[in-house]
Design a protein around this motif. Sequence first.
Motif, PDB file in Angstrom:
ATOM      1  N   UNK A 212       0.946  -1.353  -0.030  1.00  0.00           N
ATOM      2  CA  UNK A 212      -0.054  -0.114  -0.013  1.00  0.00           C
ATOM      3  C   UNK A 212       0.839   1.381  -0.111  1.00  0.00           C
ATOM      4  N   UNK A 213       2.164   1.084  -0.304  1.00  0.00           N
ATOM      5  CA  UNK A 213       2.959   2.369  -0.141  1.00  0.00           C
ATOM      6  C   UNK A 213       2.939   2.965  -1.612  1.00  0.00           C
ATOM      7  N   UNK A 214       2.918   4.313  -1.550  1.00  0.00           N
ATOM      8  CA  UNK A 214       2.708   5.128  -2.839  1.00  0.00           C
ATOM      9  C   UNK A 214       3.760   4.687  -3.677  1.00  0.00           C
ATOM     10  N   UNK A 215       3.726   4.526  -4.990  1.00  0.00           N
ATOM     11  CA  UNK A 215       4.673   4.662  -6.011  1.00  0.00           C
ATOM     12  C   UNK A 215       4.346   5.605  -7.060  1.00  0.00           C
ATOM     13  N   UNK A 216       5.454   6.152  -7.414  1.00  0.00           N
ATOM     14  CA  UNK A 216       5.448   7.281  -8.194  1.00  0.00           C
ATOM     15  C   UNK A 216       6.552   7.255  -9.384  1.00  0.00           C
ATOM     16  N   UNK A 217       5.923   7.838 -10.525  1.00  0.00           N
ATOM     17  CA  UNK A 217       6.682   7.794 -11.689  1.00  0.00           C
ATOM     18  C   UNK A 217       8.034   8.448 -11.705  1.00  0.00           C
TER      19      UNK A 217
ATOM     20  N   UNK B 265      -3.050   3.167 -10.608  1.00  0.00           N
ATOM     21  CA  UNK B 265      -3.933   4.440 -10.725  1.00  0.00           C
ATOM     22  C   UNK B 265      -3.768   5.162 -11.695  1.00  0.00           C
ATOM     23  N   UNK B 266      -3.286   4.490 -12.886  1.00  0.00           N
ATOM     24  CA  UNK B 266      -2.983   5.302 -14.178  1.00  0.00           C
ATOM     25  C   UNK B 266      -3.493   4.259 -15.223  1.00  0.00           C
ATOM     26  N   UNK B 267      -3.886   4.650 -16.539  1.00  0.00           N
ATOM     27  CA  UNK B 267      -4.222   4.094 -17.956  1.00  0.00           C
ATOM     28  C   UNK B 267      -3.186   4.469 -18.851  1.00  0.00           C
ATOM     29  N   UNK B 268      -3.367   3.410 -19.833  1.00  0.00           N
ATOM     30  CA  UNK B 268      -2.795   3.408 -21.082  1.00  0.00           C
ATOM     31  C   UNK B 268      -3.030   4.762 -21.895  1.00  0.00           C
ATOM     32  N   UNK B 269      -1.858   5.592 -22.276  1.00  0.00           N
ATOM     33  CA  UNK B 269      -1.860   6.641 -22.855  1.00  0.00           C
ATOM     34  C   UNK B 269      -2.004   8.039 -21.987  1.00  0.00           C
ATOM     35  N   UNK B 270      -1.922   7.800 -20.541  1.00  0.00           N
ATOM     36  CA  UNK B 270      -2.082   8.845 -19.842  1.00  0.00           C
ATOM     37  C   UNK B 270      -0.623   9.322 -19.681  1.00  0.00           C
ATOM     38  N   UNK B 271      -0.606  10.706 -19.711  1.00  0.00           N
ATOM     39  CA  UNK B 271       0.650  11.368 -19.467  1.00  0.00           C
ATOM     40  C   UNK B 271       0.925  11.511 -17.726  1.00  0.00           C
ATOM     41  N   UNK B 272       2.085  11.381 -17.602  1.00  0.00           N
ATOM     42  CA  UNK B 272       2.577  11.182 -16.055  1.00  0.00           C
ATOM     43  C   UNK B 272       3.631  12.147 -15.840  1.00  0.00           C
ATOM     44  N   UNK B 273       3.897  12.771 -14.734  1.00  0.00           N
ATOM     45  CA  UNK B 273       5.252  13.680 -14.510  1.00  0.00           C
ATOM     46  C   UNK B 273       5.806  12.996 -13.281  1.00  0.00           C
ATOM     47  N   UNK B 274       7.196  13.819 -13.037  1.00  0.00           N
ATOM     48  CA  UNK B 274       8.026  13.137 -12.080  1.00  0.00           C
ATOM     49  C   UNK B 274       7.055  13.271 -10.427  1.00  0.00           C
ATOM     50  N   UNK B 275       7.171  12.138  -9.833  1.00  0.00           N
ATOM     51  CA  UNK B 275       6.671  12.246  -8.600  1.00  0.00           C
ATOM     52  C   UNK B 275       5.292  12.109  -8.446  1.00  0.00           C
ATOM     53  N   UNK B 276       4.491  11.861  -9.739  1.00  0.00           N
ATOM     54  CA  UNK B 276       3.107  11.567  -9.820  1.00  0.00           C
ATOM     55  C   UNK B 276       2.990  10.137  -9.079  1.00  0.00           C
ATOM     56  N   UNK B 277       1.793   9.860  -8.283  1.00  0.00           N
ATOM     57  CA  UNK B 277       1.392   8.547  -7.712  1.00  0.00           C
ATOM     58  C   UNK B 277       0.756   7.757  -8.897  1.00  0.00           C
ATOM     59  N   UNK B 278       1.233   6.621  -9.230  1.00  0.00           N
ATOM     60  CA  UNK B 278       0.846   5.836 -10.174  1.00  0.00           C
ATOM     61  C   UNK B 278      -0.081   4.629  -9.818  1.00  0.00           C
ATOM     62  N   UNK B 279       0.566   3.944  -8.709  1.00  0.00           N
ATOM     63  CA  UNK B 279       0.036   2.624  -8.053  1.00  0.00           C
ATOM     64  C   UNK B 279       0.510   2.872  -6.608  1.00  0.00           C
ATOM     65  N   UNK B 280       0.137   1.432  -6.059  1.00  0.00           N
ATOM     66  CA  UNK B 280       0.401   1.203  -4.615  1.00  0.00           C
ATOM     67  C   UNK B 280       1.288  -0.018  -4.506  1.00  0.00           C
ATOM     68  N   UNK B 281       2.223  -0.122  -3.695  1.00  0.00           N
ATOM     69  CA  UNK B 281       2.976  -1.505  -3.742  1.00  0.00           C
ATOM     70  C   UNK B 281       2.342  -2.605  -3.212  1.00  0.00           C
ATOM     71  N   UNK B 282       2.769  -3.582  -3.466  1.00  0.00           N
ATOM     72  CA  UNK B 282       2.202  -4.939  -3.001  1.00  0.00           C
ATOM     73  C   UNK B 282       2.777  -6.099  -3.156  1.00  0.00           C
ATOM     74  N   UNK B 283       2.313  -7.185  -3.522  1.00  0.00           N
ATOM     75  CA  UNK B 283       3.020  -8.463  -3.652  1.00  0.00           C
ATOM     76  C   UNK B 283       2.373  -9.412  -4.575  1.00  0.00           C
TER      77      UNK B 283
END
Length: 262
Positions: free
Chosen positions: A165-170, A208-226
């Motif tokens: 559940x830790x925030x994952x960033x681009x 938390x993102x979809x194909x074709x979406x632009x992202x920027x540095x530090x933007x949250x894209x997902x949550x960590x897991x196993x």
Amino acid sequence: MAFTRATGKHRRPSRLTRTTAQVAGVAALTTTGVIGGLAAPALAADNAVPEQNGLTQAIAIGDSLAAQIDAQAVAQKKAADEAAAKKKAEAEAKKKAEEAKREAEAKAKKEREAKERAAREAERKRLNTFVAPISGSYVSTAYKASSGLWSSGSHTGIDFHAASGTSVHAVGSGTVVEAGWGGAYGNNVVIKMNDGTFTQYGHLSSIGVSVGQAVTPGQQIALSGATGNATGPHLHFEARTTAEYGSDMDPVAYLRSHGVNV
């Protein structure tokens, strides 16, 4: 033959008649020499008591009126001069106010443009910067580490320590080219970076993102897991030359080349 005036009411001789008579009398006296004896007393009398013919009064009234006209002209000129001075002062004040307004507007515009340039420069730098995919974490498994856990026999990326559940960033600016299930990688995201390279984020608990979406540095894209082939929660991070498996490169060197120390 003698002429006599008609009987009835006699009219007083006109002024013209009297004057003519007086002139005739003076002429007669001059002829006989009598004027010499009468002239001096008559002139003396005239000097002593001025004749009340209205001339002196007319001159006095004329002088008073002229003085009033002069005074009025002076007052009017003074008023005109004061009005002109006031108008000139107002015009100068208006001109100064307009100049001050123009200067203030020019200064404000210059400051605004400087701020806009600074903001654009800051945004440009931000978009060109790189960050770590997990804030305040560390590498728990190195690149190319050997283990039978991986089909290739070695680790194709690096693992960052992270609780579920830790925030994952681009790590930088780019466009999402894959977001979903990735087999052994579990839920994963692949981003094509603006410099043409690719980064992968695996074993995610949610995306938390979809194909074709632009992202920027530090933007949250997902949550960590196993999810996928994992023994516990963490983030698997790869740097690649293409979006495909097997094009991996050293993630630590990649991040450090972009100013990120891990």
